[in-house]
Design a protein around this motif. Sequence first.
Motif, short mmCIF file in Angstrom:
data_model
loop_
_atom_site.label_atom_id
_atom_site.label_comp_id
_atom_site.label_asym_id
_atom_site.label_seq_id
_atom_site.Cartn_x
_atom_site.Cartn_y
_atom_site.Cartn_z
N GLU A 57 18.40 52.06 68.96
CA GLU A 57 19.51 51.19 69.49
C GLU A 57 20.38 52.12 70.04
O GLU A 57 20.95 51.91 71.37
CB GLU A 57 20.01 50.11 68.51
CG GLU A 57 19.07 49.07 67.96
CD GLU A 57 19.63 48.22 66.80
OE1 GLU A 57 20.65 48.64 66.57
OE2 GLU A 57 19.03 47.23 66.47
N GLU A 58 20.90 53.06 69.28
CA GLU A 58 21.85 53.68 69.85
C GLU A 58 21.58 54.57 71.06
O GLU A 58 22.29 54.96 72.33
CB GLU A 58 22.42 54.82 68.91
CG GLU A 58 23.16 54.30 67.75
CD GLU A 58 23.50 55.20 66.65
OE1 GLU A 58 22.94 56.51 66.62
OE2 GLU A 58 24.26 55.08 65.49
N ASN A 59 20.13 55.33 71.24
CA ASN A 59 19.81 55.95 72.41
C ASN A 59 19.74 54.75 73.76
O ASN A 59 19.90 55.03 74.63
CB ASN A 59 18.45 56.43 72.31
CG ASN A 59 18.40 57.66 71.15
OD1 ASN A 59 19.56 58.30 70.99
ND2 ASN A 59 17.42 57.93 70.57
N THR B 137 18.86 54.44 65.35
CA THR B 137 18.85 55.60 66.40
C THR B 137 18.35 55.09 67.84
O THR B 137 18.80 55.52 68.74
CB THR B 137 17.89 56.78 65.78
OG1 THR B 137 18.37 57.18 64.47
CG2 THR B 137 18.07 57.81 66.90
N THR C 272 23.25 54.12 74.79
CA THR C 272 23.53 55.50 75.80
C THR C 272 23.05 55.58 77.32
O THR C 272 23.63 55.61 78.15
CB THR C 272 23.33 56.67 74.98
OG1 THR C 272 23.92 56.97 73.63
CG2 THR C 272 23.58 58.08 75.77
#
Length: 265
Positions: free
Chosen positions: A58-60, A56, A63
Amino acid sequence: MGLKCFRAGLPKPSFIALAGILTLTGCSADRYFMVPKTDLNELQGSVKSQRATLVTMEENAATRHEQAVAQTRSSTQTILDAIATQVEKPECPPVQVQKQCPATDNSKGRADRLKGKVIVGEVENFYLAGPGLIYKARIDSGAETSSIDARNITRFERDGSNWVRFDVPVPGADKFVTLEKEISRRVRVIQASADEAERRVVVELQFFIGDHRQVAEFTLADRTNLTYEVLIGRNILRDVMLVDVGKEYATELPESIRKSNGNES
């Protein structure tokens, strides 16, 4: 039997020490083997949770990075557009057709000017506003204050201020017009034909010379024995008029004024 032999071969103190070491070693072995084991399912669940958290994060981060890159690109494009707009070749405005200067309207009076100053001759027509009288005025750059012909000068007080009542002659007629003005100040005038200075009253009057209109100070004096009813001095000429000594009547009053007084000169 062996222990006895062993004890028999060692002195008593040494034996006691050895017995203590063996006792401690046994306790340590028991403690090591008594540690409780962690539940493998709980441990695996914790590991999975941590992995999910890392994914999570890493995804944030990815983004936010994409958003920052997009914002930077937008700002850069805005700057480039502004630069392109500024360096565009300007277009010249259309050439306007020059308008011809309107013809001089003599009905409004005439007065030539040089650098904004009215050009006057040695003698000019002088229109006194109020009573509406036209006099012949002599232009005299040697006189400090302008003067006008006045008779029956009487001072009086009105509303706490000093006023004066006086008569001015009507040109070409044996009569006078009475005026009342507030006194601006008093001046001492020394004439060449007099031994002592004369104190005169000063009032403000509105007048026309050509198309030039002005309010200025005039001293009141009996000018019966003088050629001209009005004298224009430096207090009017200064910064307003230029004198051409080779001319007379260089200006012309408005047509409406000339006709109302029956004077076309």
